[in-house]
Design a protein around this motif. Sequence first.
Motif, PDB file in Angstrom:
ATOM      1  N   VAL A 213     -96.974 100.947  61.649  1.00 45.08           N
ATOM      2  CA  VAL A 213     -98.009 100.500  60.695  1.00 45.08           C
ATOM      3  C   VAL A 213     -98.875  99.431  61.352  1.00 45.08           C
ATOM      4  N   HIS A 214     -99.445  99.789  62.504  1.00 38.18           N
ATOM      5  CA  HIS A 214    -100.398  98.919  63.201  1.00 38.18           C
ATOM      6  C   HIS A 214     -99.806  97.576  63.613  1.00 38.18           C
ATOM      7  N   GLY A 215     -98.498  97.538  63.887  1.00 33.96           N
ATOM      8  CA  GLY A 215     -97.866  96.303  64.331  1.00 33.96           C
ATOM      9  C   GLY A 215     -97.695  95.270  63.236  1.00 33.96           C
ATOM     10  N   GLN A 216     -97.750  95.699  62.003  1.00 34.02           N
ATOM     11  CA  GLN A 216     -97.749  94.794  60.852  1.00 34.02           C
ATOM     12  C   GLN A 216     -96.331  94.464  60.396  1.00 34.02           C
ATOM     13  N   ASP A 217     -96.055  93.173  60.119  1.00 36.68           N
ATOM     14  CA  ASP A 217     -94.770  92.801  59.513  1.00 36.68           C
ATOM     15  C   ASP A 217     -94.928  92.479  58.033  1.00 36.68           C
ATOM     16  N   THR A 218     -96.031  91.812  57.677  1.00 33.05           N
ATOM     17  CA  THR A 218     -96.414  91.633  56.278  1.00 33.05           C
ATOM     18  C   THR A 218     -97.886  92.020  56.163  1.00 33.05           C
ATOM     19  N   ARG A 219     -98.355  92.222  54.968  1.00 32.11           N
ATOM     20  CA  ARG A 219     -99.697  92.748  54.770  1.00 32.11           C
ATOM     21  C   ARG A 219    -100.746  91.907  55.493  1.00 32.11           C
ATOM     22  N   GLY A 226     -99.936  97.910  67.327  1.00 31.62           N
ATOM     23  CA  GLY A 226     -99.213  99.130  67.007  1.00 31.62           C
ATOM     24  C   GLY A 226    -100.127 100.326  66.890  1.00 31.62           C
ATOM     25  N   MET A 227     -99.816 101.203  65.951  1.00 33.51           N
ATOM     26  CA  MET A 227    -100.591 102.424  65.750  1.00 33.51           C
ATOM     27  C   MET A 227    -100.406 102.883  64.312  1.00 33.51           C
ATOM     28  N   ASN A 228    -101.193 103.867  63.934  1.00 33.71           N
ATOM     29  CA  ASN A 228    -101.016 104.463  62.610  1.00 33.71           C
ATOM     30  C   ASN A 228    -100.057 105.638  62.766  1.00 33.71           C
ATOM     31  N   GLY A 229     -98.782 105.409  62.505  1.00 31.33           N
ATOM     32  CA  GLY A 229     -97.759 106.426  62.723  1.00 31.33           C
ATOM     33  C   GLY A 229     -96.961 106.747  61.482  1.00 31.33           C
TER      34      GLY A 229
END
Length: 365
Positions: A213-219, A226-229
């Motif tokens: 989720v694009h390297g996201q840990d919180t919104r 990261g990437m959109n996976g």
Amino acid sequence: MSLPFIDLKTQYRHLKGEIDARMQAVLDHGQFIMGPEVLELEEKLAEYVGVRHAIGVCDGTAALQIALMAIGLAPGDEVITTPFTFIATGEVVALLGGKPVFVDIDPDTYNLDPALIEAAITPRTRAIMPVSLYGQCADFDTINAIAQKHGLAVIEDGAQSFGATRHGRRSGALSTIGCTSFFPSKPLGCYGDGGAIFTDDDALAARMRQLRVHGQDTRYHHPLTGMNGRLDTLQAAVLLAKLPSFPEEVEARARIGARYSAYLEEVARVPRLAEGNTHVYAQYTLEVDDRTRVQQALQAAGIPTAVHYPIPLHRQPAFAHLGLEEGAFPVAESASRRVLSLPMHPFLDAATQDTVIAAVRQALA
């Protein structure tokens, strides 16, 4: 009319009620991205495979890429893998700036030959990425021992082997990270693209969940690039509907594959099962002389075939810069000229299979 190579329509008719209900539930709640079915599927996949973590992703290629990103693959790093596979295996290494280092295959299983791995290890080697080809797991006992000795990660490309076992442990649970694909034609397939990553490593799992989720840990907070996976909720719903009957389909695949071999071993080189392995026959693949002639004869008889894979990765134009000539990997090159896959799915009845067997025997007469 030709027989179906893979019969997804019959499977749908068998599971129509469950599939329709699961998909309708998603349409009703409207959480099409990362909806509750994704988490439910991950929990059930982890339980089935026998690992602490399962991470649903958008496809099998993304699964491999995220796994490599999670171990910190950097430009110039090397990953040892097989030249006899779908291009995604080598492609993800190259996309991250790494170098795929090919090692020839075992002639019986078509999987990475462990005896050749250590000679390919250099100071730049970061991981070993075996492919569990056609539905049979690679020799992870030996490969893991080599990796441990040299401090390397092992990533299983199990795109074709979900449901298979080695010494009682399932594909996906045999290495540092396991990856699979849920492409519709796979042993467990959804109705679009889908995949999953498996691991027992808590830190790697947390990292891979962020990477998808694009390297996201919180919104809107991104510690990683990261990437959109993400796995679509509708695809998770389809997989949840199929999962309860999957063990029966695995048994059917093993039975149908063994029956093919019993009737064809006199006329062709049939699949060979390594000791301690089970096989899910994502493809039922044999070797024949004069493959083009055999394919043409089968096509005339209404029998579809496929070739997995006609060009080894080291001979693909995309990897021409590696400078690997014909003859570099003789076992893989020989297989690429001789392998032929026959119709294979868990709903292949004996009468239809007999038709295929008779046509193959006739073509090879």
